[in-house]
Scaffold this motif. Structure first.
Motif, PDB file in Angstrom:
ATOM      1  N   ALA A   1       0.815  -1.212   0.000  1.00  0.00           N
ATOM      2  CA  ALA A   1       0.000   0.000   0.000  1.00  0.00           C
ATOM      3  C   ALA A   1       0.847   1.260   0.000  1.00  0.00           C
ATOM      4  N   SER A   2       2.138   1.133   0.258  1.00  0.00           N
ATOM      5  CA  SER A   2       3.030   2.296   0.314  1.00  0.00           C
ATOM      6  C   SER A   2       4.084   2.247  -0.784  1.00  0.00           C
ATOM      7  N   ARG A   3       4.713   1.086  -0.940  1.00  0.00           N
ATOM      8  CA  ARG A   3       5.662   0.857  -2.041  1.00  0.00           C
ATOM      9  C   ARG A   3       4.828   0.213  -3.140  1.00  0.00           C
ATOM     10  N   VAL A   4       4.407   1.018  -4.102  1.00  0.00           N
ATOM     11  CA  VAL A   4       3.329   0.626  -5.013  1.00  0.00           C
ATOM     12  C   VAL A   4       3.866   0.222  -6.384  1.00  0.00           C
ATOM     13  N   LEU A   5       3.388  -0.923  -6.869  1.00  0.00           N
ATOM     14  CA  LEU A   5       3.652  -1.353  -8.240  1.00  0.00           C
ATOM     15  C   LEU A   5       2.459  -0.938  -9.095  1.00  0.00           C
ATOM     16  N   THR A   6       2.730  -0.217 -10.167  1.00  0.00           N
ATOM     17  CA  THR A   6       1.667   0.277 -11.047  1.00  0.00           C
ATOM     18  C   THR A   6       1.925  -0.199 -12.475  1.00  0.00           C
ATOM     19  N   ILE A   7       0.864  -0.690 -13.122  1.00  0.00           N
ATOM     20  CA  ILE A   7       0.924  -1.114 -14.524  1.00  0.00           C
ATOM     21  C   ILE A   7       0.100  -0.119 -15.330  1.00  0.00           C
ATOM     22  N   THR A   8       0.711   0.417 -16.375  1.00  0.00           N
ATOM     23  CA  THR A   8       0.009   1.388 -17.215  1.00  0.00           C
ATOM     24  C   THR A   8       0.058   0.962 -18.678  1.00  0.00           C
ATOM     25  N   SER A   9      -0.875   1.566 -19.430  1.00  0.00           N
ATOM     26  CA  SER A   9      -0.883   1.417 -20.883  1.00  0.00           C
ATOM     27  C   SER A   9      -1.159   2.801 -21.446  1.00  0.00           C
TER      28      SER A   9
ATOM     29  N   GLU B   1      -3.182   5.451 -19.332  1.00  0.00           N
ATOM     30  CA  GLU B   1      -4.205   4.787 -18.524  1.00  0.00           C
ATOM     31  C   GLU B   1      -3.560   3.848 -17.504  1.00  0.00           C
ATOM     32  N   THR B   2      -4.010   3.949 -16.245  1.00  0.00           N
ATOM     33  CA  THR B   2      -3.550   3.022 -15.214  1.00  0.00           C
ATOM     34  C   THR B   2      -4.376   1.747 -15.302  1.00  0.00           C
ATOM     35  N   ILE B   3      -3.681   0.618 -15.465  1.00  0.00           N
ATOM     36  CA  ILE B   3      -4.353  -0.665 -15.645  1.00  0.00           C
ATOM     37  C   ILE B   3      -4.485  -1.423 -14.320  1.00  0.00           C
ATOM     38  N   TRP B   4      -3.417  -1.413 -13.548  1.00  0.00           N
ATOM     39  CA  TRP B   4      -3.393  -2.205 -12.304  1.00  0.00           C
ATOM     40  C   TRP B   4      -2.440  -1.535 -11.328  1.00  0.00           C
ATOM     41  N   HIS B   5      -2.772  -1.592 -10.021  1.00  0.00           N
ATOM     42  CA  HIS B   5      -1.848  -1.058  -9.011  1.00  0.00           C
ATOM     43  C   HIS B   5      -1.988  -1.873  -7.732  1.00  0.00           C
ATOM     44  N   SER B   6      -0.869  -2.067  -7.058  1.00  0.00           N
ATOM     45  CA  SER B   6      -0.834  -2.992  -5.912  1.00  0.00           C
ATOM     46  C   SER B   6      -1.536  -2.449  -4.681  1.00  0.00           C
ATOM     47  N   ASP B   7      -1.852  -1.159  -4.654  1.00  0.00           N
ATOM     48  CA  ASP B   7      -2.507  -0.587  -3.471  1.00  0.00           C
ATOM     49  C   ASP B   7      -4.016  -0.453  -3.645  1.00  0.00           C
ATOM     50  N   SER B   8      -4.594  -1.221  -4.586  1.00  0.00           N
ATOM     51  CA  SER B   8      -6.040  -1.150  -4.783  1.00  0.00           C
ATOM     52  C   SER B   8      -6.794  -1.736  -3.596  1.00  0.00           C
ATOM     53  N   CYS B   9      -6.126  -2.625  -2.861  1.00  0.00           N
ATOM     54  CA  CYS B   9      -6.723  -3.213  -1.655  1.00  0.00           C
ATOM     55  C   CYS B   9      -5.904  -2.800  -0.431  1.00  0.00           C
TER      56      CYS B   9
ATOM     57  N   TYR C   1       2.670  -3.191 -22.025  1.00  0.00           N
ATOM     58  CA  TYR C   1       2.336  -2.543 -20.750  1.00  0.00           C
ATOM     59  C   TYR C   1       3.634  -2.146 -20.039  1.00  0.00           C
ATOM     60  N   VAL C   2       3.533  -1.095 -19.237  1.00  0.00           N
ATOM     61  CA  VAL C   2       4.710  -0.566 -18.548  1.00  0.00           C
ATOM     62  C   VAL C   2       4.487  -0.679 -17.042  1.00  0.00           C
ATOM     63  N   ALA C   3       5.471  -1.264 -16.347  1.00  0.00           N
ATOM     64  CA  ALA C   3       5.415  -1.413 -14.883  1.00  0.00           C
ATOM     65  C   ALA C   3       6.404  -0.435 -14.248  1.00  0.00           C
ATOM     66  N   LYS C   4       6.002   0.109 -13.129  1.00  0.00           N
ATOM     67  CA  LYS C   4       6.884   1.032 -12.408  1.00  0.00           C
ATOM     68  C   LYS C   4       6.617   0.902 -10.916  1.00  0.00           C
ATOM     69  N   LEU C   5       7.680   1.029 -10.145  1.00  0.00           N
ATOM     70  CA  LEU C   5       7.598   0.987  -8.682  1.00  0.00           C
ATOM     71  C   LEU C   5       7.755   2.408  -8.156  1.00  0.00           C
ATOM     72  N   SER C   6       6.919   2.783  -7.196  1.00  0.00           N
ATOM     73  CA  SER C   6       6.992   4.138  -6.649  1.00  0.00           C
ATOM     74  C   SER C   6       6.655   4.123  -5.164  1.00  0.00           C
ATOM     75  N   LEU C   7       7.035   5.207  -4.500  1.00  0.00           N
ATOM     76  CA  LEU C   7       6.739   5.370  -3.080  1.00  0.00           C
ATOM     77  C   LEU C   7       5.609   6.371  -2.935  1.00  0.00           C
ATOM     78  N   LYS C   8       4.500   5.916  -2.373  1.00  0.00           N
ATOM     79  CA  LYS C   8       3.347   6.799  -2.227  1.00  0.00           C
ATOM     80  C   LYS C   8       3.715   7.974  -1.309  1.00  0.00           C
ATOM     81  N   GLY C   9       3.339   9.163  -1.742  1.00  0.00           N
ATOM     82  CA  GLY C   9       3.628  10.347  -0.944  1.00  0.00           C
ATOM     83  C   GLY C   9       4.925  11.035  -1.322  1.00  0.00           C
ATOM     84  N   ASP C  10       5.737  10.397  -2.179  1.00  0.00           N
ATOM     85  CA  ASP C  10       6.991  11.012  -2.618  1.00  0.00           C
ATOM     86  C   ASP C  10       7.235  10.623  -4.072  1.00  0.00           C
ATOM     87  N   ASP C  11       6.810  11.474  -4.990  1.00  0.00           N
ATOM     88  CA  ASP C  11       6.914  11.173  -6.424  1.00  0.00           C
ATOM     89  C   ASP C  11       8.352  11.049  -6.913  1.00  0.00           C
ATOM     90  N   LYS C  12       9.291  11.540  -6.123  1.00  0.00           N
ATOM     91  CA  LYS C  12      10.691  11.488  -6.540  1.00  0.00           C
ATOM     92  C   LYS C  12      11.295  10.091  -6.353  1.00  0.00           C
TER      93      LYS C  12
END
Length: 203
Positions: free
Chosen positions: A118-126, A129-137, A181-192
């Motif tokens: 929910a904090s270190r989030v994996l996001t799949i985009t096309s 458009e955001t297709i899938w993200h690990s913090d949906s639950c 599709y493109v996958a990216k890992l990010s930290l919620k609350g800090d776009d950097k």
């Protein structure tokens, strides 16, 4: 005029009367003081009861708020790198791909990070458009104290499906169409704090 003679018996009677009068006077004084004391205490008790809420309110307002005493800061882009890799660059329609998500510490001081999905989030985009993200639950927090060259490595699986706005089981989510599709890992609350993008092709 001749003075009246008082017998010894009468003198004793007068003496007793004076003693009784003195005792009664003392008792009266004590009773008066007792009544005054009770009145003062009663007024004080009433005033305390009336002002009790105000006193409690003042006490609550004056109480200092708790302060964080750990002294360990939250991790930022100056402290972390996120790396992402895929088990395969291609997958079949309705298949799945495993991603390895790595949090690497490189800062000069220790820091805290929530390493949960929910904090270190994996996001799949096309495209956009955001297709899938690990913090949906919702996910329980997983606080990590990162220091030195610490690494945290987790495996996340994408079942080539598309998540909605509400939390659902993976089996209830619709499969995506063929495409890149493109996958990216990010930290919620800090776009950097982001990983490099990783492309996967659904065939």
């Amino acid at each position: 005029m001749a003075k009246r003679r008082i017998s010894a018996k009468q003198r004793r009677i007068y003496r007793r009367r004076r003693i009784v009068a003195a005792v009664l006077a003392v008792v009266a004084v004590v009773l008066c003081w007792g009544i005054v004391w009770l009145l003062v205490k009663g007024v004080g008790a009433v005033n305390y009861a009336i002002n009790k809420d105000d006193i409690n309110a003042i006490s609550r307002q004056a109480a200092p708020s708790p302060k964080e005493v750990s002294g360990v800061k939250n991790c930022t882009a100056n402290d972390l790198d996120l790396d992402l890799s895929a088990s395969s660059a291609t997958l079949s329609l309705g298949g799945s791909v495993k991603f390895t998500a790595t949090i690497k510490h490189h800062g000069s001081a220790s820091c805290l990070i929530d390493g949960s999905d929910a904090s270190r989030v994996l996001t799949i985009t096309s495209g956009n458009e955001t297709i899938w993200h690990s913090d949906s639950c919702p996910a329980n927090s997983r606080m990590l104290l990162m220091t030195g060259n610490d690494k945290d490595i987790q495996t996340l699986t994408w079942n080539a499906n598309s998540t909605g706005e509400q939390c659902q089981q993976d089996s209830a989510l619709p499969n995506v169409e063929r495409g890149t599709y493109v996958a990216k890992l990010s930290l919620k609350g800090d776009d950097k704090v982001q990983s490099d993008p990783v492309s996967v092709v659904v065939q």
